[in-house]
Design a protein around this motif. Structure first.
Motif, PDB file in Angstrom:
ATOM      1  N   GLU A  50      -3.946   2.354   8.060  1.00  0.00           N
ATOM      2  CA  GLU A  50      -3.382   3.436   7.248  1.00  0.00           C
ATOM      3  C   GLU A  50      -1.943   3.088   6.888  1.00  0.00           C
ATOM      4  O   GLU A  50      -1.011   3.889   6.991  1.00  0.00           O
ATOM      5  CB  GLU A  50      -3.468   4.789   7.974  1.00  0.00           C
ATOM      6  CG  GLU A  50      -4.900   5.223   8.230  1.00  0.00           C
ATOM      7  CD  GLU A  50      -4.989   6.589   8.876  1.00  0.00           C
ATOM      8  OE1 GLU A  50      -3.967   7.071   9.396  1.00  0.00           O
ATOM      9  OE2 GLU A  50      -6.075   7.173   8.853  1.00  0.00           O
ATOM     10  N   TYR A  51      -1.797   1.871   6.420  1.00  0.00           N
ATOM     11  CA  TYR A  51      -0.493   1.256   6.231  1.00  0.00           C
ATOM     12  C   TYR A  51       0.216   1.809   5.004  1.00  0.00           C
ATOM     13  O   TYR A  51      -0.420   2.145   4.003  1.00  0.00           O
ATOM     14  CB  TYR A  51      -0.676  -0.263   6.075  1.00  0.00           C
ATOM     15  CG  TYR A  51       0.572  -1.065   6.237  1.00  0.00           C
ATOM     16  CD1 TYR A  51       1.057  -1.352   7.505  1.00  0.00           C
ATOM     17  CD2 TYR A  51       1.277  -1.519   5.130  1.00  0.00           C
ATOM     18  CE1 TYR A  51       2.217  -2.090   7.667  1.00  0.00           C
ATOM     19  CE2 TYR A  51       2.440  -2.258   5.283  1.00  0.00           C
ATOM     20  CZ  TYR A  51       2.908  -2.542   6.559  1.00  0.00           C
ATOM     21  OH  TYR A  51       4.063  -3.258   6.719  1.00  0.00           O
ATOM     22  N   VAL A  52       1.536   1.889   5.089  1.00  0.00           N
ATOM     23  CA  VAL A  52       2.383   2.177   3.932  1.00  0.00           C
ATOM     24  C   VAL A  52       3.510   1.152   3.950  1.00  0.00           C
ATOM     25  O   VAL A  52       4.242   1.048   4.932  1.00  0.00           O
ATOM     26  CB  VAL A  52       2.965   3.600   3.970  1.00  0.00           C
ATOM     27  CG1 VAL A  52       3.908   3.826   2.778  1.00  0.00           C
ATOM     28  CG2 VAL A  52       1.855   4.646   3.990  1.00  0.00           C
ATOM     29  N   GLY A  53       3.633   0.382   2.873  1.00  0.00           N
ATOM     30  CA  GLY A  53       4.655  -0.650   2.816  1.00  0.00           C
ATOM     31  C   GLY A  53       4.074  -1.979   2.378  1.00  0.00           C
ATOM     32  O   GLY A  53       2.923  -2.066   1.943  1.00  0.00           O
ATOM     33  N   VAL A  54       4.885  -3.014   2.501  1.00  0.00           N
ATOM     34  CA  VAL A  54       4.469  -4.384   2.201  1.00  0.00           C
ATOM     35  C   VAL A  54       3.974  -5.026   3.490  1.00  0.00           C
ATOM     36  O   VAL A  54       4.635  -4.948   4.537  1.00  0.00           O
ATOM     37  CB  VAL A  54       5.633  -5.188   1.600  1.00  0.00           C
ATOM     38  CG1 VAL A  54       5.299  -6.678   1.544  1.00  0.00           C
ATOM     39  CG2 VAL A  54       5.957  -4.674   0.201  1.00  0.00           C
ATOM     40  N   LEU A  55       2.812  -5.659   3.408  1.00  0.00           N
ATOM     41  CA  LEU A  55       2.189  -6.298   4.558  1.00  0.00           C
ATOM     42  C   LEU A  55       1.796  -7.712   4.184  1.00  0.00           C
ATOM     43  O   LEU A  55       1.183  -7.938   3.139  1.00  0.00           O
ATOM     44  CB  LEU A  55       0.931  -5.519   4.982  1.00  0.00           C
ATOM     45  CG  LEU A  55       0.112  -6.101   6.138  1.00  0.00           C
ATOM     46  CD1 LEU A  55       0.833  -5.898   7.473  1.00  0.00           C
ATOM     47  CD2 LEU A  55      -1.284  -5.468   6.190  1.00  0.00           C
ATOM     48  N   CYS A  56       2.146  -8.673   5.036  1.00  0.00           N
ATOM     49  CA  CYS A  56       1.713 -10.061   4.846  1.00  0.00           C
ATOM     50  C   CYS A  56       0.757 -10.437   5.962  1.00  0.00           C
ATOM     51  O   CYS A  56       1.027 -10.160   7.146  1.00  0.00           O
ATOM     52  CB  CYS A  56       2.919 -11.003   4.849  1.00  0.00           C
ATOM     53  SG  CYS A  56       2.461 -12.755   4.664  1.00  0.00           S
ATOM     54  N   THR A 110       7.289   1.643  -2.084  1.00  0.00           N
ATOM     55  CA  THR A 110       6.461   2.320  -1.083  1.00  0.00           C
ATOM     56  C   THR A 110       7.309   3.233  -0.206  1.00  0.00           C
ATOM     57  O   THR A 110       6.877   4.327   0.160  1.00  0.00           O
ATOM     58  CB  THR A 110       5.708   1.307  -0.204  1.00  0.00           C
ATOM     59  OG1 THR A 110       6.636   0.427   0.442  1.00  0.00           O
ATOM     60  CG2 THR A 110       4.723   0.498  -1.002  1.00  0.00           C
ATOM     61  N   THR A 111       8.518   2.799   0.131  1.00  0.00           N
ATOM     62  CA  THR A 111       9.375   3.606   0.992  1.00  0.00           C
ATOM     63  C   THR A 111       9.854   4.863   0.282  1.00  0.00           C
ATOM     64  O   THR A 111       9.917   5.950   0.867  1.00  0.00           O
ATOM     65  CB  THR A 111      10.591   2.785   1.459  1.00  0.00           C
ATOM     66  OG1 THR A 111      10.137   1.617   2.150  1.00  0.00           O
ATOM     67  CG2 THR A 111      11.478   3.592   2.395  1.00  0.00           C
ATOM     68  N   MET A 112      10.180   4.745  -0.996  1.00  0.00           N
ATOM     69  CA  MET A 112      10.711   5.869  -1.762  1.00  0.00           C
ATOM     70  C   MET A 112       9.623   6.619  -2.541  1.00  0.00           C
ATOM     71  O   MET A 112       9.918   7.455  -3.387  1.00  0.00           O
ATOM     72  CB  MET A 112      11.803   5.379  -2.709  1.00  0.00           C
ATOM     73  CG  MET A 112      13.026   4.840  -1.976  1.00  0.00           C
ATOM     74  SD  MET A 112      13.631   5.974  -0.698  1.00  0.00           S
ATOM     75  CE  MET A 112      15.382   5.628  -0.729  1.00  0.00           C
ATOM     76  N   ASN A 113       8.362   6.288  -2.249  1.00  0.00           N
ATOM     77  CA  ASN A 113       7.211   7.005  -2.831  1.00  0.00           C
ATOM     78  C   ASN A 113       7.211   6.943  -4.352  1.00  0.00           C
ATOM     79  O   ASN A 113       6.971   7.933  -5.044  1.00  0.00           O
ATOM     80  CB  ASN A 113       7.178   8.455  -2.352  1.00  0.00           C
ATOM     81  CG  ASN A 113       5.803   9.083  -2.537  1.00  0.00           C
ATOM     82  OD1 ASN A 113       4.784   8.389  -2.514  1.00  0.00           O
ATOM     83  ND2 ASN A 113       5.766  10.390  -2.706  1.00  0.00           N
ATOM     84  N   LEU A 114       7.452   5.752  -4.872  1.00  0.00           N
ATOM     85  CA  LEU A 114       7.385   5.503  -6.309  1.00  0.00           C
ATOM     86  C   LEU A 114       6.046   4.837  -6.648  1.00  0.00           C
ATOM     87  O   LEU A 114       5.390   4.270  -5.766  1.00  0.00           O
ATOM     88  CB  LEU A 114       8.542   4.599  -6.739  1.00  0.00           C
ATOM     89  CG  LEU A 114       9.946   5.177  -6.562  1.00  0.00           C
ATOM     90  CD1 LEU A 114      10.989   4.122  -6.926  1.00  0.00           C
ATOM     91  CD2 LEU A 114      10.137   6.423  -7.409  1.00  0.00           C
ATOM     92  N   PRO A 115       5.621   4.856  -7.896  1.00  0.00           N
ATOM     93  CA  PRO A 115       4.324   4.262  -8.258  1.00  0.00           C
ATOM     94  C   PRO A 115       4.290   2.761  -7.990  1.00  0.00           C
ATOM     95  O   PRO A 115       5.288   2.058  -8.162  1.00  0.00           O
ATOM     96  CB  PRO A 115       4.215   4.546  -9.755  1.00  0.00           C
ATOM     97  CG  PRO A 115       5.157   5.663 -10.020  1.00  0.00           C
ATOM     98  CD  PRO A 115       6.280   5.511  -9.043  1.00  0.00           C
ATOM     99  N   ARG A 148       0.856  -1.196   0.000  1.00  0.00           N
ATOM    100  CA  ARG A 148       0.000   0.000   0.000  1.00  0.00           C
ATOM    101  C   ARG A 148       0.883   1.233   0.000  1.00  0.00           C
ATOM    102  O   ARG A 148       1.813   1.348   0.810  1.00  0.00           O
ATOM    103  CB  ARG A 148      -0.923   0.004   1.216  1.00  0.00           C
ATOM    104  CG  ARG A 148      -1.928   1.158   1.251  1.00  0.00           C
ATOM    105  CD  ARG A 148      -2.877   1.015   2.430  1.00  0.00           C
ATOM    106  NE  ARG A 148      -3.948   2.012   2.402  1.00  0.00           N
ATOM    107  CZ  ARG A 148      -3.867   3.223   2.991  1.00  0.00           C
ATOM    108  NH1 ARG A 148      -2.757   3.569   3.633  1.00  0.00           N
ATOM    109  NH2 ARG A 148      -4.882   4.066   2.921  1.00  0.00           N
ATOM    110  N   GLY A 149       0.610   2.159  -0.912  1.00  0.00           N
ATOM    111  CA  GLY A 149       1.378   3.384  -0.999  1.00  0.00           C
ATOM    112  C   GLY A 149       0.836   4.472  -0.091  1.00  0.00           C
ATOM    113  O   GLY A 149      -0.253   4.357   0.488  1.00  0.00           O
ATOM    114  N   ALA A 150       1.593   5.550   0.025  1.00  0.00           N
ATOM    115  CA  ALA A 150       1.165   6.673   0.857  1.00  0.00           C
ATOM    116  C   ALA A 150      -0.109   7.313   0.325  1.00  0.00           C
ATOM    117  O   ALA A 150      -0.842   7.968   1.072  1.00  0.00           O
ATOM    118  CB  ALA A 150       2.282   7.704   0.930  1.00  0.00           C
TER     119      ALA A 150
END
Length: 406
Positions: free
Chosen positions: A263-269, A311-316, A212-214
């Motif tokens: 309100e997650y940002v990143g990879v989640l399993c 997700t960390t570097m705010n890329l698509p 999930r992105g920002a």
């Protein structure tokens, strides 16, 4: 960034000089130097980023691969300051890094996943409350923090007592059938906060990985089927039929709700149990790339590690395409022993087979039960894939169960 030989802070250990990059940002920082961090570093470097890892072990797997490593404890504020100074975006490779570290770093640089999400994942009680709030069903459970809780929890037996914090790979858990076993297990765990989960009749275990992105955009990998031995993942099956389509859709939707609720940002399993009656319950979540997603490096256009960097570097974020049926075999230190004697596993024999990718993590200390690497297998058909997996598992003396997906 200063070289380790000249910097005033001896905790900074330079593995090699940072390279120039034409990426939108310059440097990715990773809290944690294990194998997940190593694969994150590889993904970031392929995309043009320099990398810095913080880990207390100077020979950490990720540190071996990174441009630089800060040798410091995870609760060392000086180390946090060095990491924030060196990096443009920061992430973590494991969920037991102090949430306070992520909160501190987030005041200075973009950080994913967010500290509050990691804090929930670190506490099984809070985690289960979050699942319930998102409308995702857990197995019947009760928190065990007092003697009164212990008495009430006995009504759920047989069950599995789990420490609320710091449990992984089957550690911090005990199966209890009677009230006496429950009391003894809680005592053995130091009478710390725990949860007791009712033991259910399982048909299979699955996991779903989303990113999930920002901006709130979510993408996902197809659900994968997992087999564990001794509480440690042994095999992941990632191909059509490994998880029924209707079930897959429901699990993806549940995982998206869990991520959105955080309100997650990143990879989640998120891991799930499918019961023998066809229903399912959520087990737990990992706020990071996951062992069950390692196959994505070789079987998907974008791996889980690529998505964590994005997700960390705010890329698509783009929906990853799974281009080949795949199976992942986990390599524990047991593969380096035969009849109590150390051996060199038959790497050459397995690498003679097409569609076999060996990933070793650079760990020097081989121990039974320790994750040392994995093997990813791909093939054109599921039958060919399972035949190949059975052959590789036989050569390495690994457990393998063929799935009936007819």
């Amino acid at each position: 960034m200063q070289d380790a030989a000249t910097t005033a802070a001896p905790a900074l250990h330079t593995v090699r000089s940072a390279a120039d990059t034409d990426s939108l940002h310059t440097t990715l920082g990773v809290l944690g130097g294990g194998q997940l961090g190593r694969m994150l570093v590889h993904a970031a470097q392929r995309m043009g980023y320099a990398t810095v890892v913080l880990d207390p072990a100077p020979d950490s797997p990720a540190g071996q691969a990174s441009h630089n490593q800060i040798v410091a404890a995870y609760d060392d504020q000086t180390g946090w300051d060095q990491l924030a100074e060196a990096c443009d975006g920061l992430t973590t490779e494991f969920e037991n890094v102090p949430a306070a570290a992520l909160e501190y770093l987030a005041a200075r640089k973009p950080v994913s996943p967010p500290a509050q999400a990691v804090a929930k994942a670190q506490d099984r009680i809070e985690e289960k409350r979050h699942f319930t709030a998102c409308g995702v069903r857990c197995a019947p459970w009760l928190a065990v923090q007092t003697e009164a809780d212990l008495e009430a929890a006995a009504a759920l037996l047989p069950g599995i007592l789990k420490t609320a914090r710091m449990g992984y790979d089957g550690k911090g858990q005990a199966v209890c059938h009677t009230a006496d076993e429950l009391r003894q297990a809680w005592s053995n765990m130091g009478r710390v906060a725990c949860v007791l989960e009712q033991k259910l009749a399982l048909a299979l275990e699955c996991s779903v990985i989303v990113a999930r992105g920002a901006d709130g955009h979510i993408v996902n990998f197809q659900p994968q089927r997992n087999v564990h031995h001794g509480g440690i993942l042994a095999t992941t099956y990632a191909f059509e039929g490994a998880v029924p389509v209707a079930l897959s859709d429901a699990l993806v939707e549940a995982t998206r709700r869990i991520a959105e609720g955080l309100e997650y940002v990143g990879v989640l399993c998120v891991e799930y149990f499918v019961l023998q009656d066809g229903s399912w319950v959520v087990n737990e979540m990992a706020p990071r790339p996951h062992n069950s997603g390692h196959y994505t490096i070789d079987a998907c256009e974008h791996s889980q590690f690529d998505l964590q960097v994005r997700t960390t570097m705010n890329l698509p974020l783009v929906q990853p395409r799974h281009h080949s049926p795949s199976i992942m075999l986990n390599l524990l230190g047991d593969a380096w022993y035969r009849h109590g004697e150390r051996i060199i596993p038959p790497w050459e024999a397995i690498q003679q087979l097409p569609g076999v990718q060996l990933h070793l993590y650079g760990k020097q200390d081989v121990k039974p039960g320790r994750k040392m690497g994995h093997v990813t297998l791909t093939a054109a058909t599921v039958d060919e894939l399972q035949d190949k997996a059975a052959r590789v598992a036989g050569l390495l003396h690994l457990p393998f169960e063929r799935l009936d997906v007819a």
